[in-house]
Design an enzyme around this catalytic site. Structure first.
Site, PDB file in Angstrom:
ATOM      1  N   SER A 142      10.042  19.385 -41.216  1.00 32.88           N
ATOM      2  CA  SER A 142      11.331  19.147 -40.431  1.00 32.88           C
ATOM      3  C   SER A 142      12.280  19.780 -41.321  1.00 32.88           C
ATOM      4  O   SER A 142      12.219  19.833 -42.745  1.00 32.88           O
ATOM      5  CB  SER A 142      11.565  17.655 -40.175  1.00 32.88           C
ATOM      6  OG  SER A 142      12.980  17.641 -39.717  1.00 32.88           O
ATOM      7  N   TYR A 155      13.726   9.054 -43.268  1.00 34.84           N
ATOM      8  CA  TYR A 155      12.961  10.216 -42.610  1.00 34.84           C
ATOM      9  C   TYR A 155      13.056  11.219 -43.515  1.00 34.84           C
ATOM     10  O   TYR A 155      12.090  12.083 -43.563  1.00 34.84           O
ATOM     11  CB  TYR A 155      13.426  10.309 -41.315  1.00 34.84           C
ATOM     12  CG  TYR A 155      12.740  11.433 -40.501  1.00 34.84           C
ATOM     13  CD1 TYR A 155      11.394  11.451 -40.203  1.00 34.84           C
ATOM     14  CD2 TYR A 155      13.456  12.612 -40.072  1.00 34.84           C
ATOM     15  CE1 TYR A 155      10.710  12.391 -39.457  1.00 34.84           C
ATOM     16  CE2 TYR A 155      12.965  13.699 -39.361  1.00 34.84           C
ATOM     17  CZ  TYR A 155      11.397  13.620 -39.046  1.00 34.84           C
ATOM     18  OH  TYR A 155      10.876  14.471 -38.331  1.00 34.84           O
TER      19      TYR A 155
END
Length: 257
Positions: A142, A155
């Protein structure tokens, strides 16, 4: 474009979103796609869809955080002529709390699936990928793995871990016939990612994309993965960051409100 005849691609987290779209894309490229995810009904339905369309697909229910189950899956793959591609897509985010109040259990769960899940499947399948003579490990990380943002530390930390795993593996196996590719998507609107992050709160999930005319789709990311995987074997796409035009960074997004 590289031929995929009699080649096998494993996609984790294939029950929805980027994983399902990637499975469809690689099946269209001619791979026998092995679909894994915890939700057996979802991957079985997708395998049936692909088979009905004339592709080869196999569903295998798997929790990538369970090492014994991953090892059993690797043994199951021995029945295939070769294992050529592993797409480490299983992952996800939980919560958007600041560091001061973040839930350690959420952090632990994110690390287990986003980092240890990648570790388990990569370790278990690396011998077969190497033996194929032309293996590819894809890590779907990501943009969170490349830049911080408020409310995302858990995250972000997990995806930084996935990025470092891919980068280090590439150094450690150089000279073997295995490529290591990292695809780092930015803002992608899927049916489940934001909803899962906000524990089913549809309103909060919708606000993530509010005013953004065209965030990425799962198919956009799958197209990117398919392109990278089908380059000639000597070509390694080390890292490909893909964002929608409206997103300049993790914290700079154009919204038409």
């Amino acid at each position: 474009m590289a031929t995929a005849a009699l080649r096998t691609a494993v996609v984790t987290g294939a029950s929805s979103g980027i994983g399902a779209a990637t499975a469809r894309r690689l099946a269209a490229e001619g791979y026998h796609v092995v679909l894994t995810a915890r939700r057996a009904d979802r991957i079985e339905a997708l395998a049936a869809e692909l088979t009905a369309a004339g592709h080869e697909a196999t569903a295998y229910a798997l929790d990538v955080t369970d090492r014994a189950a991953v090892d059993a899956f690797a043994a199951f793959l021995d029945r295939f002529p070769s294992v050529n591609v592993l797409v480490n897509n299983a992952g996800g985010a939980l919560g958007a709390d600041p560091v001061a109040t973040g839930d350690p259990d959420d952090w632990r769960r994110m690390y287990e699936v986003n980092v240890l899940g990648v570790l388990h499947t990569t370790q278990a399948l690396l011998p077969a990928l190497t033996a194929s003579g032309d293996g590819t490990v894809v890590v779907v990380s990501s943009t969170a793995g490349h830049g911080v943002y408020e409310g995302g530390a858990g995250y972000v930390a997990a995806k930084h871990g996935a990025h470092v795993l891919a980068e280090t593996l590439r150094l450690e196996i150089v000279g073997r016939p295995v490529r290591v590719i990292e695809i780092a998507p930015g803002m992608v609107r899927t049916d489940e990612f934001a909803v899962t992050r906000f524990r089913g709160d549809q309103e909060k999930a919708a606000r993530v994309y509010e005013g953004v005319a065209e965030p990425l789709t799962a198919e956009d990311v799958a197209d990117t993965i398919g392109w990278a995987v089908t380059r000639p074997p000597h070509v390694n796409i080390d890292l490909l960051v893909v964002r929608p035009r409206a997103q300049a960074s993790n914290t700079k997004v154009h919204r038409e409100l």
